[in-house]
Design a protein around this motif. Structure first.
Motif, mmCIF file in Angstrom:
data_model
loop_
_atom_site.group_PDB
_atom_site.id
_atom_site.type_symbol
_atom_site.label_atom_id
_atom_site.label_comp_id
_atom_site.label_asym_id
_atom_site.label_seq_id
_atom_site.Cartn_x
_atom_site.Cartn_y
_atom_site.Cartn_z
ATOM 1 N N LEU A 38 0.813 -1.210 0.000
ATOM 2 C CA LEU A 38 0.000 0.000 0.000
ATOM 3 C C LEU A 38 0.850 1.265 0.000
ATOM 4 O O LEU A 38 0.480 2.269 -0.612
ATOM 5 N N VAL A 39 1.987 1.220 0.690
ATOM 6 C CA VAL A 39 2.805 2.427 0.851
ATOM 7 C C VAL A 39 3.896 2.530 -0.210
ATOM 8 O O VAL A 39 4.155 3.612 -0.746
ATOM 9 N N LEU A 40 4.528 1.402 -0.543
ATOM 10 C CA LEU A 40 5.692 1.434 -1.432
ATOM 11 C C LEU A 40 5.418 0.912 -2.839
ATOM 12 O O LEU A 40 6.238 1.107 -3.731
ATOM 13 N N GLY A 41 4.307 0.206 -3.028
ATOM 14 C CA GLY A 41 4.008 -0.347 -4.341
ATOM 15 C C GLY A 41 4.350 -1.823 -4.443
ATOM 16 O O GLY A 41 5.091 -2.376 -3.628
ATOM 17 N N VAL A 42 3.814 -2.468 -5.466
ATOM 18 C CA VAL A 42 3.948 -3.916 -5.612
ATOM 19 C C VAL A 42 5.397 -4.337 -5.852
ATOM 20 O O VAL A 42 5.846 -5.365 -5.355
ATOM 21 N N ARG A 43 6.152 -3.532 -6.615
ATOM 22 C CA ARG A 43 7.524 -3.931 -6.957
ATOM 23 C C ARG A 43 8.379 -4.112 -5.707
ATOM 24 O O ARG A 43 9.057 -5.127 -5.545
ATOM 25 N N ARG A 44 8.359 -3.132 -4.809
ATOM 26 C CA ARG A 44 9.162 -3.261 -3.598
ATOM 27 C C ARG A 44 8.529 -4.228 -2.599
ATOM 28 O O ARG A 44 9.238 -4.881 -1.830
ATOM 29 N N GLY A 109 -0.284 7.297 4.232
ATOM 30 C CA GLY A 109 0.724 7.272 5.283
ATOM 31 C C GLY A 109 2.085 7.652 4.760
ATOM 32 O O GLY A 109 2.350 7.601 3.562
ATOM 33 N N GLN A 110 2.952 8.002 5.697
ATOM 34 C CA GLN A 110 4.291 8.426 5.321
ATOM 35 C C GLN A 110 5.182 7.226 5.052
ATOM 36 O O GLN A 110 5.304 6.338 5.890
ATOM 37 N N PRO A 111 5.800 7.129 3.888
ATOM 38 C CA PRO A 111 6.691 6.004 3.609
ATOM 39 C C PRO A 111 7.866 5.996 4.572
ATOM 40 O O PRO A 111 8.343 7.044 4.986
ATOM 41 N N PRO A 112 8.332 4.795 4.955
ATOM 42 C CA PRO A 112 9.488 4.724 5.844
ATOM 43 C C PRO A 112 10.746 5.172 5.121
ATOM 44 O O PRO A 112 10.798 5.175 3.887
ATOM 45 N N PRO A 113 11.805 5.559 5.854
ATOM 46 C CA PRO A 113 13.045 5.963 5.199
ATOM 47 C C PRO A 113 13.685 4.796 4.460
ATOM 48 O O PRO A 113 13.500 3.641 4.820
ATOM 49 N N GLY A 114 14.477 5.096 3.437
ATOM 50 C CA GLY A 114 15.087 4.037 2.635
ATOM 51 C C GLY A 114 14.062 3.505 1.668
ATOM 52 O O GLY A 114 13.540 4.229 0.832
ATOM 53 N N GLY A 115 13.751 2.226 1.808
ATOM 54 C CA GLY A 115 12.676 1.653 1.018
ATOM 55 C C GLY A 115 13.108 1.027 -0.283
ATOM 56 O O GLY A 115 12.259 0.682 -1.091
#
Length: 218
Positions: A38-44, A109-115
Motif C-alpha cells: 500500500l505504501v511502497l508499491g507492488v515492486r518493492r 501514510g508516510q513512507p518509511p526511510p530508505g525503502g
C-alpha cells in the motif's frame, strides 16, 4: 479416514492444506506485505515477499536437517511430536479466543526511510526468521512426517512446495490489497479466517497426538 495412515496424494493434500490455512491467518509477515504494497508499491513489496519466503526456507531447511539427524532416535521424534501437538493446540486456542477486530493498515501514510528493494528484502527476511512461530510450525509439521516414515525425498518436495506457496501467496496479497474491493473484503473476513484456522490447527494437533501415540506403542 485414518489420518495416520495417509500417504501419497492424500498426505500431500493434508500437508499442503494445513500449510495454506496457516498462510491465511494474518500475522506479522502478512501485515508487513500489506503495508509495503500500500505504501511502497507492488515492486518493492515483491522484495519483501521474497525475503519472507527465504526466512521460511531457513526454518524448512533446519527442520529437515534436524529431523534427519534425529531420525534414528524414535524417542526424540515422539518428544518433538508431543511438543508440536501442544504448540498447535495452543496456537489454535489463541486464534479462537482472540477478541476484537484485526485492522488493516491505512492505504496512505508516510513512507518509511530508505525503502529500496534490498532493504525491503532484508526487512521481509528478518520478519520471518525472527518469528518463533515459523520455527515451531515447521518443526511440528516435519516431525509428524518423519514419525510417519515419510521418505526424505518426499519431505524435501514438501519443503519446496511450501517455499513456493509462501512466496506466491504473499505476492498475491501484495497485488490484491491495492484493489479497493479486495482490500475491503480482507478487512471484513480477517476474524473469520482466524477462527477457521484455529479449528483446523486443533484438528492437526489431534492428528499429531494420534501419530505420537502410535509411535509410542511401536
Amino acid at each position: 479416514m485414518d489420518l495416520c495412515a495417509a500417504s501419497g496424494f492424500g498426505q500431500f493434500a493434508m500437508v499442503a492444506g494445513a500449510h495454506f490455512l496457516a498462510l491465511l491467518s494474518p500475522g506479522p509477515d502478512f501485515f508487513l506485505v500489506v503495508r509495503s504494497s500500500l505504501v511502497l508499491g507492488v515492486r518493492r513489496a515483491a522484495a519483501v515477499c521474497l525475503g519472507i519466503a527465504l526466512g521460511n526456507g531457513v526454518f524448512i531447511g533446519a527442520a529437515l536437517a534436524g529431523l534427519a539427524a534425529t531420525r534414528a532416535s524414535q524417542g526424540v521424534l515422539v518428544l518433538l511430536q508431543w511438543g508440536g501437538c501442544l504448540y498447535l493446540a495452543w496456537l489454535g486456542w489463541r486464534l479462537l479466543s482472540a477478541s476484537g477486530e484485526t485492522a488493516l493498515p491505512e492505504a496512505g501514510g508516510q513512507p518509511p526511510p530508505g525503502g529500496g528493494c534490498a532493504a525491503q528484502l532484508v526487512s521481509g527476511f528478518l520478519s520471518a526468521v525472527l518469528n518463533p512461530k515459523n520455527a515451531l510450525f515447521y518443526a511440528s509439521l516435519f516431525s509428524v512426517l518423519a514419525g510417519n516414515g515419510t521418505p526424505a525425498a518426499a519431505q524435501f518436495g514438501y519443503g519446496l512446495w511450501m517455499f513456493a506457496m509462501v512466496f506466491g501467496w504473499d505476492l498475491l496479497v501484495a497485488w490484491g490489497v491495492r484493489r479497493p474491493p479486495v482490500r475491503a473484503r480482507f478487512a471484513r473476513s480477517v476474524r473469520g479466517v482466524e477462527r477457521a484456522t484455529g479449528l483446523v490447527l486443533w484438528g492437526i494437533a489431534l492428528w499429531v497426538a494420534a501419530a505420537a501415540l502410535q509411535a509410542a506403542r511401536s
